[in-house]
Design a protein around this motif. Structure first.
Motif, PDB file in Angstrom:
ATOM      1  N   ARG A  93     -69.385 -20.354  16.905  1.00  0.00           N
ATOM      2  CA  ARG A  93     -68.887 -21.583  16.272  1.00  0.00           C
ATOM      3  C   ARG A  93     -69.927 -22.287  15.412  1.00  0.00           C
ATOM      4  NH1 ARG A  93     -64.163 -22.465  19.437  1.00  0.00           N
ATOM      5  NH2 ARG A  93     -63.038 -20.585  18.884  1.00  0.00           N
ATOM      6  N   HIS A  94     -71.171 -21.812  15.455  1.00  0.00           N
ATOM      7  CA  HIS A  94     -72.216 -22.370  14.592  1.00  0.00           C
ATOM      8  C   HIS A  94     -72.182 -21.723  13.198  1.00  0.00           C
ATOM      9  CE1 HIS A  94     -73.851 -18.729  16.332  1.00  0.00           C
ATOM     10  NE2 HIS A  94     -74.787 -18.710  15.384  1.00  0.00           N
ATOM     11  N   GLY A 128     -74.244 -29.093  13.542  1.00  0.00           N
ATOM     12  CA  GLY A 128     -73.857 -27.980  14.411  1.00  0.00           C
ATOM     13  C   GLY A 128     -73.629 -26.658  13.711  1.00  0.00           C
ATOM     14  N   PHE A 129     -73.674 -26.636  12.391  1.00  0.00           N
ATOM     15  CA  PHE A 129     -73.466 -25.392  11.654  1.00  0.00           C
ATOM     16  C   PHE A 129     -74.779 -24.917  11.046  1.00  0.00           C
ATOM     17  CE2 PHE A 129     -69.238 -27.338  11.471  1.00  0.00           C
ATOM     18  CZ  PHE A 129     -68.497 -26.303  12.029  1.00  0.00           C
ATOM     19  N   GLY A 130     -75.026 -23.618  11.114  1.00  0.00           N
ATOM     20  CA  GLY A 130     -76.249 -23.061  10.554  1.00  0.00           C
ATOM     21  C   GLY A 130     -76.028 -21.959   9.539  1.00  0.00           C
ATOM     22  N   TRP A 131     -74.815 -21.421   9.470  1.00  0.00           N
ATOM     23  CA  TRP A 131     -74.577 -20.254   8.627  1.00  0.00           C
ATOM     24  C   TRP A 131     -73.208 -20.307   7.950  1.00  0.00           C
ATOM     25  CZ3 TRP A 131     -78.337 -16.568   8.100  1.00  0.00           C
ATOM     26  CH2 TRP A 131     -79.382 -16.595   9.026  1.00  0.00           C
ATOM     27  N   VAL A 132     -73.156 -19.755   6.745  1.00  0.00           N
ATOM     28  CA  VAL A 132     -71.904 -19.481   6.053  1.00  0.00           C
ATOM     29  C   VAL A 132     -71.851 -17.971   5.843  1.00  0.00           C
ATOM     30  CG1 VAL A 132     -70.532 -19.815   3.962  1.00  0.00           C
ATOM     31  CG2 VAL A 132     -71.893 -21.714   4.870  1.00  0.00           C
ATOM     32  N   ASP A 133     -70.778 -17.361   6.303  1.00  0.00           N
ATOM     33  CA  ASP A 133     -70.581 -15.919   6.174  1.00  0.00           C
ATOM     34  C   ASP A 133     -69.418 -15.649   5.236  1.00  0.00           C
ATOM     35  OD1 ASP A 133     -72.518 -15.437   8.256  1.00  0.00           O
ATOM     36  OD2 ASP A 133     -70.953 -15.833   9.742  1.00  0.00           O
ATOM     37  N   LEU A 134     -69.392 -14.460   4.674  1.00  0.00           N
ATOM     38  CA  LEU A 134     -68.255 -14.038   3.872  1.00  0.00           C
ATOM     39  C   LEU A 134     -68.116 -12.528   3.952  1.00  0.00           C
ATOM     40  CD1 LEU A 134     -69.267 -12.653   0.924  1.00  0.00           C
ATOM     41  CD2 LEU A 134     -69.927 -15.026   0.532  1.00  0.00           C
ATOM     42  N   GLU A 179     -79.608 -24.825   4.721  1.00  0.00           N
ATOM     43  CA  GLU A 179     -80.950 -25.402   4.669  1.00  0.00           C
ATOM     44  C   GLU A 179     -81.256 -26.267   5.873  1.00  0.00           C
ATOM     45  OE1 GLU A 179     -82.379 -26.981   1.055  1.00  0.00           O
ATOM     46  OE2 GLU A 179     -81.367 -25.460  -0.145  1.00  0.00           O
ATOM     47  N   ARG A 180     -80.217 -26.921   6.398  1.00  0.00           N
ATOM     48  CA  ARG A 180     -80.405 -27.716   7.593  1.00  0.00           C
ATOM     49  C   ARG A 180     -79.832 -26.896   8.738  1.00  0.00           C
ATOM     50  NH1 ARG A 180     -77.104 -28.720  10.353  1.00  0.00           N
ATOM     51  NH2 ARG A 180     -75.452 -29.083   8.873  1.00  0.00           N
ATOM     52  N   GLN A 181     -80.703 -26.127   9.365  1.00  0.00           N
ATOM     53  CA  GLN A 181     -80.270 -25.222  10.441  1.00  0.00           C
ATOM     54  C   GLN A 181     -79.797 -25.985  11.661  1.00  0.00           C
ATOM     55  OE1 GLN A 181     -80.259 -21.762  11.251  1.00  0.00           O
ATOM     56  NE2 GLN A 181     -80.224 -21.476   9.054  1.00  0.00           N
ATOM     57  N   ALA A 182     -78.742 -25.443  12.277  1.00  0.00           N
ATOM     58  CA  ALA A 182     -78.253 -26.000  13.543  1.00  0.00           C
ATOM     59  C   ALA A 182     -79.248 -25.670  14.648  1.00  0.00           C
ATOM     60  CB  ALA A 182     -76.885 -25.427  13.869  1.00  0.00           C
ATOM     61  N   GLY A 183     -79.371 -26.563  15.611  1.00  0.00           N
ATOM     62  CA  GLY A 183     -80.332 -26.368  16.695  1.00  0.00           C
ATOM     63  C   GLY A 183     -79.867 -25.478  17.784  1.00  0.00           C
TER      64      GLY A 183
END
Length: 183
Positions: A93-94, A128-134, A179-183
């Protein structure tokens, strides 16, 4: 063209679904690469997927099936879109999945980049989000080049995943660390 990008509401969805049906007519037509894993002659937005947009737009970000959509508008005419949605796996979910498209009349003028920038800027603001995938058809080099230009990196590929209209097609997976990584 004076194109504005704005977030979509449920009231925009009927026009969006009409736009998608027209957009999908270009899937593999007239020298355009296949951009959806569906046969050229059957390239329509499936009715059963319309509900995922209706439900997703109304779902909060902590819900399992949320979705957010932005439309590129030239006046009232939709000429592009980008959406972000929840991954289906609870432990992922991140991360979020990206989908997008640009109408035939608005290609090659920087709109794809603007749509990506809009979605990614929004994603970077969400805690809470760190990544965008496609996921993109491997043969769709124009789309892959756009994603690479925006910083996405290839994280995998499944060759021969699809066999469409006599063609063997792979699927490429790409990801962008926010750029703002989720922890």
């Amino acid at each position: 063209m004076n194109i504005a990008i704005r977030g979509a509401a449920e009231t925009d969805l009927p026009a969006f679904f009409t736009y998608l049906d027209d957009h999908l007519k270009d899937n593999g037509a007239n020298g355009t690469p296949l951009f959806q894993p569906m046969p050229r002659g059957a390239s329509r937005f499936p009715a059963e997927k319309q509900g995922s947009f209706v439900h997703g737009l109304a779902t909060p970000l902590d819900g399992a099936a949320w979705r957010r959509l932005w439309l590129a508008l030239d006046g009232e005419r939709i000429c592009g879109h980008v959406d972000l949605r929840a991954r289906t796996e609870a432990a992922a979910r991140h991360r979020m999945l990206l989908g997008m498209g640009v109408d035939r009349a608005a290609r090659r003028c920087g709109l794809g980049q603007r749509l990506l920038d809009t979605a990614i800027a929004w994603a970077e603001e969400q805690p809470g989000f760190g990544w965008v995938d496609l996921e993109v058809l491997s043969a769709n080099e124009p789309a892959r080049a756009l994603y690479r230009k925006r910083g996405f990196v290839q994280t995998g590929e499944i060759p021969d995943l699809f066999r469409i209209d006599g063609e063997t097609l792979g699927y490429t997976y790409m990801s962008l660390a926010l750029e703002r990584q989720a922890g």
